[in-house]
Motif scaffolding. Structure first.
Motif, PDB file in Angstrom:
ATOM      1  N   GLN A 196       0.770  -1.314   0.025  1.00 41.04           N
ATOM      2  CA  GLN A 196      -0.024  -0.092  -0.068  1.00 41.04           C
ATOM      3  C   GLN A 196       0.782   1.225  -0.021  1.00 41.04           C
ATOM      4  O   GLN A 196       0.466   2.308  -0.499  1.00 41.04           O
ATOM      5  N   GLU A 197       1.973   1.134   0.667  1.00 45.09           N
ATOM      6  CA  GLU A 197       3.112   2.323   0.655  1.00 45.09           C
ATOM      7  C   GLU A 197       3.373   2.705  -0.839  1.00 45.09           C
ATOM      8  O   GLU A 197       3.628   3.860  -1.020  1.00 45.09           O
ATOM      9  N   PHE A 198       3.589   1.810  -1.579  1.00 45.42           N
ATOM     10  CA  PHE A 198       3.782   1.917  -2.850  1.00 45.42           C
ATOM     11  C   PHE A 198       2.709   2.319  -3.816  1.00 45.42           C
ATOM     12  O   PHE A 198       2.891   3.004  -4.693  1.00 45.42           O
ATOM     13  N   SER A 199       1.475   1.908  -3.482  1.00 46.77           N
ATOM     14  CA  SER A 199       0.400   2.112  -4.305  1.00 46.77           C
ATOM     15  C   SER A 199      -0.092   3.413  -4.090  1.00 46.77           C
ATOM     16  O   SER A 199      -0.857   4.169  -4.988  1.00 46.77           O
ATOM     17  N   ASP A 200      -0.502   3.694  -2.847  1.00 41.17           N
ATOM     18  CA  ASP A 200      -0.916   5.009  -2.731  1.00 41.17           C
ATOM     19  C   ASP A 200      -0.620   5.348  -0.968  1.00 41.17           C
ATOM     20  O   ASP A 200      -0.986   4.937  -0.059  1.00 41.17           O
ATOM     21  N   GLU A 201       0.403   6.108  -0.810  1.00 43.82           N
ATOM     22  CA  GLU A 201       1.297   6.482   0.453  1.00 43.82           C
ATOM     23  C   GLU A 201       0.399   7.427   1.239  1.00 43.82           C
ATOM     24  O   GLU A 201       0.818   7.706   2.382  1.00 43.82           O
ATOM     25  N   LYS A 202      -0.699   7.994   0.598  1.00 41.08           N
ATOM     26  CA  LYS A 202      -1.472   8.689   1.634  1.00 41.08           C
ATOM     27  C   LYS A 202      -2.672   8.258   2.084  1.00 41.08           C
ATOM     28  O   LYS A 202      -3.727   8.563   2.660  1.00 41.08           O
ATOM     29  N   LYS A 203      -2.811   6.730   1.734  1.00 45.53           N
ATOM     30  CA  LYS A 203      -4.104   6.159   2.308  1.00 45.53           C
ATOM     31  C   LYS A 203      -3.615   4.875   3.003  1.00 45.53           C
ATOM     32  O   LYS A 203      -2.664   4.293   2.897  1.00 45.53           O
ATOM     33  N   GLY A 204      -4.585   4.638   4.038  1.00 49.97           N
ATOM     34  CA  GLY A 204      -4.305   3.463   5.046  1.00 49.97           C
ATOM     35  C   GLY A 204      -4.875   3.786   6.365  1.00 49.97           C
ATOM     36  O   GLY A 204      -6.124   4.502   6.324  1.00 49.97           O
ATOM     37  N   SER A 205      -4.403   3.239   7.394  1.00 48.69           N
ATOM     38  CA  SER A 205      -4.908   3.327   8.806  1.00 48.69           C
ATOM     39  C   SER A 205      -3.821   3.252   9.805  1.00 48.69           C
ATOM     40  O   SER A 205      -2.572   2.691   9.514  1.00 48.69           O
ATOM     41  N   LEU A 206      -4.114   3.943  10.818  1.00 50.12           N
ATOM     42  CA  LEU A 206      -3.221   4.323  11.842  1.00 50.12           C
ATOM     43  C   LEU A 206      -4.033   3.917  13.231  1.00 50.12           C
ATOM     44  O   LEU A 206      -5.122   4.636  13.384  1.00 50.12           O
ATOM     45  N   SER A 207      -3.307   2.818  13.932  1.00 47.52           N
ATOM     46  CA  SER A 207      -4.145   2.491  15.421  1.00 47.52           C
ATOM     47  C   SER A 207      -3.249   3.181  16.310  1.00 47.52           C
ATOM     48  O   SER A 207      -2.026   2.796  16.403  1.00 47.52           O
ATOM     49  N   VAL A 208      -3.761   3.776  17.449  1.00 45.40           N
ATOM     50  CA  VAL A 208      -2.789   4.348  18.436  1.00 45.40           C
ATOM     51  C   VAL A 208      -3.566   3.950  20.004  1.00 45.40           C
ATOM     52  O   VAL A 208      -4.833   4.221  20.055  1.00 45.40           O
ATOM     53  N   ALA A 209      -2.783   3.164  20.879  1.00 45.02           N
ATOM     54  CA  ALA A 209      -3.367   3.114  22.141  1.00 45.02           C
ATOM     55  C   ALA A 209      -2.759   3.970  23.290  1.00 45.02           C
ATOM     56  O   ALA A 209      -1.480   4.041  23.315  1.00 45.02           O
ATOM     57  N   THR A 210      -3.417   4.541  24.002  1.00 44.08           N
ATOM     58  CA  THR A 210      -2.892   5.438  24.979  1.00 44.08           C
ATOM     59  C   THR A 210      -4.025   5.493  26.299  1.00 44.08           C
ATOM     60  O   THR A 210      -4.995   5.120  26.219  1.00 44.08           O
ATOM     61  N   THR A 211      -3.266   6.423  27.112  1.00 42.79           N
ATOM     62  CA  THR A 211      -4.442   6.740  28.442  1.00 42.79           C
ATOM     63  C   THR A 211      -5.173   7.878  28.237  1.00 42.79           C
ATOM     64  O   THR A 211      -4.877   8.831  27.159  1.00 42.79           O
ATOM     65  N   HIS A 212      -6.218   7.992  29.114  1.00 43.65           N
ATOM     66  CA  HIS A 212      -7.038   9.193  29.141  1.00 43.65           C
ATOM     67  C   HIS A 212      -6.042  10.577  29.039  1.00 43.65           C
ATOM     68  O   HIS A 212      -6.426  11.302  28.205  1.00 43.65           O
ATOM     69  N   THR A 213      -5.238  10.495  29.787  1.00 43.92           N
ATOM     70  CA  THR A 213      -4.663  11.981  30.059  1.00 43.92           C
ATOM     71  C   THR A 213      -3.963  12.355  28.730  1.00 43.92           C
ATOM     72  O   THR A 213      -3.792  13.473  28.118  1.00 43.92           O
ATOM     73  N   GLN A 214      -3.234  11.418  28.030  1.00 35.41           N
ATOM     74  CA  GLN A 214      -2.529  11.387  26.914  1.00 35.41           C
ATOM     75  C   GLN A 214      -3.574  12.030  25.629  1.00 35.41           C
ATOM     76  O   GLN A 214      -3.510  12.926  24.845  1.00 35.41           O
ATOM     77  N   ALA A 215      -4.668  11.241  25.747  1.00 35.11           N
ATOM     78  CA  ALA A 215      -5.601  11.481  24.639  1.00 35.11           C
ATOM     79  C   ALA A 215      -6.493  12.768  24.883  1.00 35.11           C
ATOM     80  O   ALA A 215      -6.667  13.475  23.666  1.00 35.11           O
ATOM     81  N   ARG A 216      -6.607  13.068  26.159  1.00 41.36           N
ATOM     82  CA  ARG A 216      -7.227  14.547  26.415  1.00 41.36           C
ATOM     83  C   ARG A 216      -6.676  15.647  26.222  1.00 41.36           C
ATOM     84  O   ARG A 216      -6.973  16.772  25.952  1.00 41.36           O
TER      85      ARG A 216
END
Length: 324
Positions: free
Chosen positions: A85-105
């Motif tokens: 996907q990086e070679f077919s379309d470098e601006k499309k995809g998904s990104l998942s992040v896990a964090t605590t409330h303090t960081q998220a807020r």
């Protein structure tokens, strides 16, 4: 053996052995999953799951070993997809992040806003949990990045990089006696009931260490994972609050006072971690640098090549971390 079968046993194991819930999450049928698991077990000659009637009851010892390798295979397969996907379309995809409330807020919003503006076609998913849950999600490949202050160091297969230093403040109502103190002491803080983070959350270990070192007992009467909840109970008169300084908003918390406590506690460091072996797409490098500008692509790639704690310390000791 099919990749789909490995996906099924992995997902069943991570849905508490609930085949029905697994089928719903994968948009397929329960009988279809059960059949494919049986076919895989027949091919392997061992049971992955022990059963009581039609119900799965536990993962067998052989299943534990098989699931570990299956997870590695599935992550490699995902990396291949990411690479393509990086070679077919470098601006499309998904990104998942896990964090605590303090960081998220309090820490992540500017980064999230900037990232979405730059990559509107990347689906961004945020998961909140305890530091241990966050670390586990990164370690088993459920999320791409873990951002936390505690627990990341317990997982040796994570590449961990420091983002920023931060410290605490004591939060009290405006008419509280401590608000009249010119400079807080730990002894003065220890005289009052304390409302603060649950143990294992947001640098709580540093707080406990400070009281123990001075031979004091912290009278913690209420704990929560959420700084906003802590401030709510301070307002109700349950005790004084000890929270991350970033969690005090001068514009919205006008009925409270934040008292500097940076001289009382050792600073904590928030880190970002990802599983070793993860293929990082271009926008993933950019997300890291948006959140922590000193973590350029070159620095991240160098960190990836280092395997011991001493090597990592040598790398990051040369970098001056920002303070939040």
């Amino acid at each position: 053996m099919k990749l789909q079968q490995l996906r099924y046993i992995w997902e069943v194991a991570h849905h508490d052995l609930n085949v029905s819930a697994t089928a719903q999450s994968l948009y397929t049928s329960q009988p279809g999953i059960s059949k494919q698991i049986r076919l895989l077990e027949d091919e392997l000659g061992v049971e992955v799951f022990a059963r009581s009637g039609k119900h799965l009851t536990r993962v067998t010892p052989a299943g534990e070993a098989i699931l570990k390798t299956a997870g590695e295979i599935l992550r490699k397969a995902e990396s291949i997809k990411q690479l393509a996907q990086e070679f077919s379309d470098e601006k499309k995809g998904s990104l998942s992040v896990a964090t605590t409330h303090t960081q998220a807020r309090y820490a992540l919003p500017p980064t999230i806003k900037q990232f979405i503006s730059l990559y509107p076609e990347v689906a961004l998913h945020m998961h909140q949990g305890t530091p241990m849950q966050i670390s586990e999600m990164a370690a088993d490949g459920t999320v791409d990045f873990a951002i936390a202050t505690e627990a990341l160091e317990l997982f040796s297969d994570l590449v961990m990089m420091p983002c920023y230093r931060w410290n605490r403040c004591v939060v009290v109502p405006r008419d509280h006696p401590l608000a009249q103190e010119s400079r807080l002491t730990l002894a003065a803080v220890a005289e009052h009931p304390i409302v603060t983070y649950v143990f294992g959350f947001t640098g709580r270990s540093r707080l406990d260490e400070a009281f123990i070192k001075e031979g004091l007992v912290a009278k913690v009467v209420f704990t929560a994972a959420d700084a906003d909840v802590i401030k709510t109970y301070v307002r109700l008169g349950l005790g004084i609050g000890i929270v991350a300084r970033m969690a005090f908003d001068d514009e919205t918390d006008t009925d409270l006072v934040a008292l500097d406590a940076s001289h009382l506690f050792t600073p904590s460091v928030t880190k970002i971690g990802f599983r070793r072996g993860t293929f990082l797409r271009g926008f993933m490098y950019e997300f890291i640098e948006m959140f922590a500008p000193h973590l350029s692509r070159e620095v991240v790639e160098e960190a990836y090549q280092r395997h011991t704690k001493q090597d990592m310390d040598d790398l990051f000791n040369r970098i001056s971390l920002p303070t939040f």
